[in-house]
Design an enzyme around this catalytic site. Structure first.
Site, short mmCIF file in Angstrom:
data_model
loop_
_atom_site.label_atom_id
_atom_site.label_comp_id
_atom_site.label_asym_id
_atom_site.label_seq_id
_atom_site.Cartn_x
_atom_site.Cartn_y
_atom_site.Cartn_z
CD GLU A 70 -3.45 -0.65 2.28
OE1 GLU A 70 -3.41 0.52 2.87
OE2 GLU A 70 -3.94 -1.57 2.51
CG HIS B 20 -7.47 -0.73 0.05
ND1 HIS B 20 -8.93 -0.58 0.92
CD2 HIS B 20 -7.12 0.23 1.34
CE1 HIS B 20 -9.49 0.03 2.32
NE2 HIS B 20 -7.75 0.36 1.66
#
Length: 155
Positions: free
Chosen positions: A32, A98
């Site tokens: 991420e 994400h």
């Protein structure tokens, strides 16, 4: 790209969208990423424009399913942009990636967003949260006075 909820419209400049695309978690080994959103509120309206975003900095914590920014580096970048813009460019919110097609905020995201809403100055009425997914981005608007977070729809 534009998003809206009620009377609020948010424009994300193409250069910011291009930057987001550099960090999409397309591979299983991509962690991420994230940063802060910098731009301007449009006077006498609920509208805003995101002109710039920061990107992952050396001391940020990046894992496959977790991102935590180091405030010091991102704040330094914000201060430079604030000064260079004669105080017109300001903090508008946060973004991160994400590893999912259509991103949704996790319970951790929602807790952190509410903490950020509590920390804002009285003159800032709302901030934005963006999650960059593999094929879509999600945008949420948070109210600093009521702590309500609502999803904005793309136009």
């Amino acid at each position: 790209m534009r998003f809206e909820f009620g009377n609020c419209k948010l424009e994300i400049k193409q250069r910011v969208m291009d930057e987001f695309n550099n960090y999409v978690q397309t591979g299983r080994r991509r962690n991420e990423s994230g940063g802060i959103l910098i731009g301007r509120y449009i006077q006498d309206s609920q509208n805003a424009v995101i002109d710039v975003c920061t990107t992952p900095q050396p001391e940020d914590l990046q894992k496959r399913f977790f991102f935590q920014r180091n405030k010091k580096y991102h704040q330094k970048i914000l201060n430079q942009i604030w000064n260079k813009s004669s105080s017109t460019q300001n903090y508008l919110g946060e973004w991160h990636t994400h590893p999912e097609i259509k991103p949704t905020p996790s319970s951790h995201d929602l807790r952190e967003w509410k903490k950020l809403l509590n920390k804002q100055n009285d003159d800032i009425k709302y901030i934005f949260f963006i999650i960059v997914g593999i094929e879509e981005i999600g945008v949420w608007k948070g109210c600093t006075t009521c702590e309500k977070i609502v999803e904005m729809k793309g136009q």
